[in-house]
Design a protein around this motif. Sequence first.
Motif, PDB file in Angstrom:
ATOM      1  N   GLY A 101       0.782  -1.231   0.000  1.00 40.83           N
ATOM      2  CA  GLY A 101       0.000   0.000   0.000  1.00 40.83           C
ATOM      3  C   GLY A 101       0.810   1.275   0.000  1.00 40.83           C
ATOM      4  N   MET A 102       2.122   1.167  -0.181  1.00 39.23           N
ATOM      5  CA  MET A 102       2.961   2.361  -0.206  1.00 39.23           C
ATOM      6  C   MET A 102       2.865   3.059  -1.558  1.00 39.23           C
ATOM      7  SD  MET A 102       6.536   1.367   1.693  1.00 39.23           S
ATOM      8  CE  MET A 102       6.609   1.034   3.446  1.00 39.23           C
ATOM      9  N   SER A 103       3.002   4.386  -1.529  1.00 37.63           N
ATOM     10  CA  SER A 103       3.081   5.128  -2.774  1.00 37.63           C
ATOM     11  C   SER A 103       4.487   4.974  -3.353  1.00 37.63           C
ATOM     12  CB  SER A 103       2.788   6.610  -2.539  1.00 37.63           C
ATOM     13  OG  SER A 103       3.833   7.207  -1.784  1.00 37.63           O
ATOM     14  N   TYR A 104       4.657   5.464  -4.576  1.00 37.49           N
ATOM     15  CA  TYR A 104       5.970   5.362  -5.238  1.00 37.49           C
ATOM     16  C   TYR A 104       7.046   6.060  -4.416  1.00 37.49           C
ATOM     17  CZ  TYR A 104       9.682   6.289  -8.637  1.00 37.49           C
ATOM     18  OH  TYR A 104      10.904   6.387  -9.263  1.00 37.49           O
ATOM     19  N   TYR A 105       6.763   7.283  -3.969  1.00 35.36           N
ATOM     20  CA  TYR A 105       7.776   8.044  -3.247  1.00 35.36           C
ATOM     21  C   TYR A 105       7.993   7.521  -1.827  1.00 35.36           C
ATOM     22  CZ  TYR A 105       7.930  11.323  -7.102  1.00 35.36           C
ATOM     23  OH  TYR A 105       8.109  11.868  -8.346  1.00 35.36           O
ATOM     24  N   GLN A 106       6.944   6.972  -1.202  1.00 34.16           N
ATOM     25  CA  GLN A 106       7.138   6.332   0.102  1.00 34.16           C
ATOM     26  C   GLN A 106       8.064   5.133  -0.018  1.00 34.16           C
ATOM     27  OE1 GLN A 106       2.992   5.625   1.166  1.00 34.16           O
ATOM     28  NE2 GLN A 106       3.125   7.132   2.821  1.00 34.16           N
ATOM     29  N   ALA A 107       7.817   4.330  -1.033  1.00 37.11           N
ATOM     30  CA  ALA A 107       8.663   3.150  -1.256  1.00 37.11           C
ATOM     31  C   ALA A 107      10.086   3.557  -1.591  1.00 37.11           C
ATOM     32  CB  ALA A 107       8.078   2.304  -2.387  1.00 37.11           C
ATOM     33  N   MET A 108      10.217   4.625  -2.366  1.00 33.89           N
ATOM     34  CA  MET A 108      11.550   5.068  -2.778  1.00 33.89           C
ATOM     35  C   MET A 108      12.373   5.545  -1.576  1.00 33.89           C
ATOM     36  SD  MET A 108      13.481   5.243  -5.411  1.00 33.89           S
ATOM     37  CE  MET A 108      12.316   5.109  -6.780  1.00 33.89           C
ATOM     38  N   PHE A 109      11.775   6.381  -0.721  1.00 37.21           N
ATOM     39  CA  PHE A 109      12.525   6.983   0.380  1.00 37.21           C
ATOM     40  C   PHE A 109      12.624   6.089   1.617  1.00 37.21           C
ATOM     41  CE2 PHE A 109      11.647  10.823  -2.086  1.00 37.21           C
ATOM     42  CZ  PHE A 109      12.870  11.473  -2.012  1.00 37.21           C
TER      43      PHE A 109
END
Length: 219
Positions: free
Chosen positions: A128-136
Amino acid sequence: MITQEQLFAILEGTKTTLTIASVSIIGGILLGIVIALFKISRNPVLHGVSWFYVWVFRGTPMLMQLFVFYYALPIFTQDVFNITLRLPGLTAPFLAFTLNSAAYLSEIIRGAIQSIDKGQMEAAKALGMSYYQAMFKIIIPQSYRRLIPPVGNELITLIKDTSLVASISMFDLLRTVTSMNNASGKWHYFIYAAVIYLILTSLIQVVFDRLEKKYSVYE
């Protein structure tokens, strides 16, 4: 062989060298992360902007970029806006070195990010993470170990490249000893500068080697 006044001048020049390199590497890393994320983005506009940025700053000489901010910018603003905008103090070298460093660091960061298994991103999105949440939170933290050696090399390069500010009449370490050489006709001042450069770059190498060993346990 060296007076107290000359010693203080050399230390002041060293301080200028370290200040430019420190500000530039920090700014370069922060901006480099943004450019790297733009570069791997599926958004064609962001990708195009980042590609153009890297193309310009990697494809033109560092000295020319420094001249643009220090010499050309006041002339440009006078011709276009009828206002002479001259950057104060160390602002011109800060901008030039930061923007140049960011172009190289963005490619280093992009390569490190893309070296992480794609399954990591897919797993993060499944949670359920967004792209930027997963990235950082997942991808970038895993790339730290792979970033350490090239970032260390970039900092060493910055330390040496700061000598270019002598061309805009700023007294960094090299310009300081050059002035002493010109005034006295003695060559040994360059030895002092060489020793200081070697000490600084060696310290950076030791610190980054230790960081690499520390984070290698997580590989």
